[in-house]
Motif scaffolding. Structure first.
Motif, PDB file in Angstrom:
ATOM      1  N   GLY A   9       0.809  -1.217   0.000  1.00  0.00           N
ATOM      2  CA  GLY A   9       0.000   0.000   0.000  1.00  0.00           C
ATOM      3  C   GLY A   9       0.836   1.259   0.000  1.00  0.00           C
ATOM      4  N   ILE A  10       1.953   1.230  -0.714  1.00  0.00           N
ATOM      5  CA  ILE A  10       2.896   2.354  -0.671  1.00  0.00           C
ATOM      6  C   ILE A  10       2.277   3.649  -1.179  1.00  0.00           C
ATOM      7  CG2 ILE A  10       3.906   1.733  -2.912  1.00  0.00           C
ATOM      8  CD1 ILE A  10       6.567   2.813  -1.801  1.00  0.00           C
ATOM      9  N   LEU A  11       1.453   3.587  -2.201  1.00  0.00           N
ATOM     10  CA  LEU A  11       0.860   4.819  -2.746  1.00  0.00           C
ATOM     11  C   LEU A  11      -0.077   5.458  -1.734  1.00  0.00           C
ATOM     12  CD1 LEU A  11       0.138   3.696  -6.418  1.00  0.00           C
ATOM     13  CD2 LEU A  11       2.025   5.105  -5.578  1.00  0.00           C
ATOM     14  N   ARG A  12      -0.841   4.632  -1.027  1.00  0.00           N
ATOM     15  CA  ARG A  12      -1.725   5.151   0.019  1.00  0.00           C
ATOM     16  C   ARG A  12      -0.919   5.850   1.104  1.00  0.00           C
ATOM     17  NH1 ARG A  12      -5.772   0.063   1.326  1.00  0.00           N
ATOM     18  NH2 ARG A  12      -6.589  -0.270  -0.772  1.00  0.00           N
ATOM     19  N   LYS A  13       0.192   5.211   1.473  1.00  0.00           N
ATOM     20  CA  LYS A  13       1.021   5.768   2.544  1.00  0.00           C
ATOM     21  C   LYS A  13       1.635   7.101   2.128  1.00  0.00           C
ATOM     22  CE  LYS A  13       1.930   1.168   4.378  1.00  0.00           C
ATOM     23  NZ  LYS A  13       2.896   0.056   4.497  1.00  0.00           N
ATOM     24  N   ILE A  14       2.075   7.193   0.879  1.00  0.00           N
ATOM     25  CA  ILE A  14       2.643   8.444   0.380  1.00  0.00           C
ATOM     26  C   ILE A  14       1.578   9.528   0.358  1.00  0.00           C
ATOM     27  CG2 ILE A  14       3.595   9.563  -1.672  1.00  0.00           C
ATOM     28  CD1 ILE A  14       5.148   6.982  -2.213  1.00  0.00           C
ATOM     29  N   ASP A  15       0.372   9.149  -0.051  1.00  0.00           N
ATOM     30  CA  ASP A  15      -0.738  10.115  -0.079  1.00  0.00           C
ATOM     31  C   ASP A  15      -1.047  10.657   1.318  1.00  0.00           C
ATOM     32  OD1 ASP A  15      -1.012   9.846  -2.785  1.00  0.00           O
ATOM     33  OD2 ASP A  15      -2.707   8.450  -2.698  1.00  0.00           O
ATOM     34  N   LYS A  16      -0.772   9.833   2.330  1.00  0.00           N
ATOM     35  CA  LYS A  16      -1.031  10.259   3.708  1.00  0.00           C
ATOM     36  C   LYS A  16       0.159  11.000   4.327  1.00  0.00           C
ATOM     37  CE  LYS A  16      -4.353   6.578   4.747  1.00  0.00           C
ATOM     38  NZ  LYS A  16      -4.629   5.370   5.573  1.00  0.00           N
ATOM     39  N   GLY A  17       1.174  11.275   3.522  1.00  0.00           N
ATOM     40  CA  GLY A  17       2.295  12.073   4.004  1.00  0.00           C
ATOM     41  C   GLY A  17       3.545  11.303   4.377  1.00  0.00           C
ATOM     42  N   ARG A  18       3.516   9.975   4.238  1.00  0.00           N
ATOM     43  CA  ARG A  18       4.709   9.193   4.532  1.00  0.00           C
ATOM     44  C   ARG A  18       5.690   9.341   3.391  1.00  0.00           C
ATOM     45  NH1 ARG A  18       3.458   3.823   7.248  1.00  0.00           N
ATOM     46  NH2 ARG A  18       5.594   3.367   6.616  1.00  0.00           N
ATOM     47  N   SER A  19       6.963   9.400   3.719  1.00  0.00           N
ATOM     48  CA  SER A  19       7.979   9.522   2.678  1.00  0.00           C
ATOM     49  C   SER A  19       8.576   8.162   2.369  1.00  0.00           C
ATOM     50  CB  SER A  19       9.093  10.484   3.123  1.00  0.00           C
ATOM     51  OG  SER A  19       9.701  10.012   4.316  1.00  0.00           O
ATOM     52  N   ALA A  20       9.073   8.006   1.155  1.00  0.00           N
ATOM     53  CA  ALA A  20       9.728   6.772   0.743  1.00  0.00           C
ATOM     54  C   ALA A  20      11.231   7.002   0.700  1.00  0.00           C
ATOM     55  CB  ALA A  20       9.216   6.345  -0.632  1.00  0.00           C
ATOM     56  N   THR A  21      11.992   5.968   0.996  1.00  0.00           N
ATOM     57  CA  THR A  21      13.440   6.070   0.884  1.00  0.00           C
ATOM     58  C   THR A  21      13.798   6.277  -0.587  1.00  0.00           C
ATOM     59  OG1 THR A  21      13.759   3.695   0.553  1.00  0.00           O
ATOM     60  CG2 THR A  21      13.713   4.514   2.839  1.00  0.00           C
ATOM     61  N   PRO A  22      14.993   6.817  -0.859  1.00  0.00           N
ATOM     62  CA  PRO A  22      15.392   6.993  -2.265  1.00  0.00           C
ATOM     63  C   PRO A  22      15.339   5.689  -3.055  1.00  0.00           C
ATOM     64  CG  PRO A  22      16.863   8.231  -0.826  1.00  0.00           C
ATOM     65  CD  PRO A  22      15.979   7.413   0.065  1.00  0.00           C
ATOM     66  N   GLN A  23      15.755   4.588  -2.444  1.00  0.00           N
ATOM     67  CA  GLN A  23      15.724   3.299  -3.133  1.00  0.00           C
ATOM     68  C   GLN A  23      14.282   2.872  -3.422  1.00  0.00           C
ATOM     69  OE1 GLN A  23      17.563   0.061  -1.004  1.00  0.00           O
ATOM     70  NE2 GLN A  23      17.160  -1.423  -2.633  1.00  0.00           N
ATOM     71  N   MET A  24      13.417   3.054  -2.427  1.00  0.00           N
ATOM     72  CA  MET A  24      12.013   2.698  -2.612  1.00  0.00           C
ATOM     73  C   MET A  24      11.369   3.581  -3.677  1.00  0.00           C
ATOM     74  SD  MET A  24       9.478   0.778  -1.748  1.00  0.00           S
ATOM     75  CE  MET A  24       9.943   0.033  -0.188  1.00  0.00           C
ATOM     76  N   ALA A  25      11.680   4.855  -3.652  1.00  0.00           N
ATOM     77  CA  ALA A  25      11.119   5.775  -4.647  1.00  0.00           C
ATOM     78  C   ALA A  25      11.557   5.374  -6.055  1.00  0.00           C
ATOM     79  CB  ALA A  25      11.556   7.202  -4.348  1.00  0.00           C
TER      80      ALA A  25
END
Length: 322
Positions: A220-236
């Motif tokens: 659910g990474i997109l949901r988490k990003i939408d809620k303001g969570r950041s992704a690591t550079p590798q994950m991004a």
């Protein structure tokens, strides 16, 4: 909790395997104890670790945490099918890693000491050692079995032909051989379907997938990003490679009314060779959430849709030849 046999053995293990890699580096000892206790409360009896976990060379931090948890008694050891692994360097000398008979003997004794137990249920090669013949590997493992220090042997990160070579040498020795393969397998990483899974099926190995959520991409990474969570550079970076698939996947999870992480685990549980995906909760709440994957039923239509989003592989050689 549902249980199944570990490969072709009579050993019963839970359909989810508690991964302990976070214990020490990301999860405190007290919280690790609480997670393991709660896992038992949920019926999870299958725990996975490795001598290198903790990521401080030679210290075996995670195995030590498990050992101190076992030492509390209360049936903790008796209720646990403990799987650990060897291969990685535990020191700076030439024979402090890999799968030589010398290191297998030393590594097993060290893991037993750290985990404060007198036997290991499933002892796994963390990787194939191309410099050690399988004759030597099995001779060392057979000695450990005869001494009662290990019960079963498994592999991790083996190619299909490594499994075949290992099993044929075990057959020559009239021993059980490998009973499981721990492989990188999830909806995004499906290459094991070419040869690893067919080999595991043919030789009666249970498949234990690691990284079932593809490092978080299926959680659910997109949901988490939408809620303001950041992704690591590798994950991004990984997300950008697979964004179209991940968007379609999360939309399908919404359509089913299922959490994306639970959907990814449920898909693995619907693959007939899979014994138990490895889950790595950092908190009790994460553990409670993950167990809900066991309740997700996927019909043929849903499985076909997931194959459309994440195309798999046909068994070799038909995938690339007639």
């Amino acid at each position: 909790m549902d249980y199944t046999q570990l490969g072709r053995t009579g050993l019963k293990v839970s359909r989810l395997c508690l991964g302990t890699m976070n214990f020490g580096p990301q999860t405190t000892e007290d919280d690790s104890f609480a997670i393991m206790d709660h896992a038992h409360e949920l019926g999870i009896n299958f725990f996975d670790t490795a001598n290198v976990y903790g990521w401080k060379k030679g210290e075996g931090i995670t195995e030590n945490i498990i050992g101190r948890w076992f030492a509390q008694g209360g049936g903790r050891r008796e209720k646990t099918v403990i799987a650990t692994k060897l291969y990685g360097d535990m020191g700076d000398w030439p024979n402090d890693g890999r799968l030589s008979a010398l290191n297998i003997r030393r590594a097993a004794d060290a893991s037993l000491k750290r985990m404060q137990t007198d036997y290991i249920d499933l002892y796994q090669a963390h990787h194939v050692d191309r410099n050690t013949p399988f004759e030597e590997f099995w001779e060392a493992m057979d000695v450990l079995k005869q001494q009662g220090k290990i019960l079963y042997v498994g592999s991790s990160n083996f190619a299909g032909w490594h499994i075949a070579k290992a099993q044929e040498e075990a057959r020559r020795r009239n021993t059980l051989g490998l009973v499981s393969e721990q492989s990188h397998y999830n909806l995004l990483v499906r290459a094991p379907e070419l040869e690893v899974i067919p080999a595991a099926e043919d030789y009666g190995l249970g498949l234990i997938p690691w990284s079932p959520l593809a490092g978080g991409l299926l959680g659910g990474i997109l949901r988490k990003i939408d809620k303001g969570r950041s992704a690591t550079p590798q994950m991004a970076s990984e997300l950008e490679k697979h964004r179209d698939k991940v968007e379609a996947y999360e939309a399908f999870a919404d359509e089913l009314g299922v959490d994306p992480a639970h959907l990814a685990l449920a898909w693995l549980l619907h693959q007939k060779v899979v014994t138990a995906p490895i889950i790595g909760p950092r908190t009790i709440d994460q553990l409670d959430g993950t167990v809900r994957a066991l309740e997700v039923e996927l019909d043929e239509k849903a499985l076909a849709r997931l194959d459309e989003i994440f195309p798999g592989f046909r068994t070799a050689p038909e995938h690339y030849a007639w």
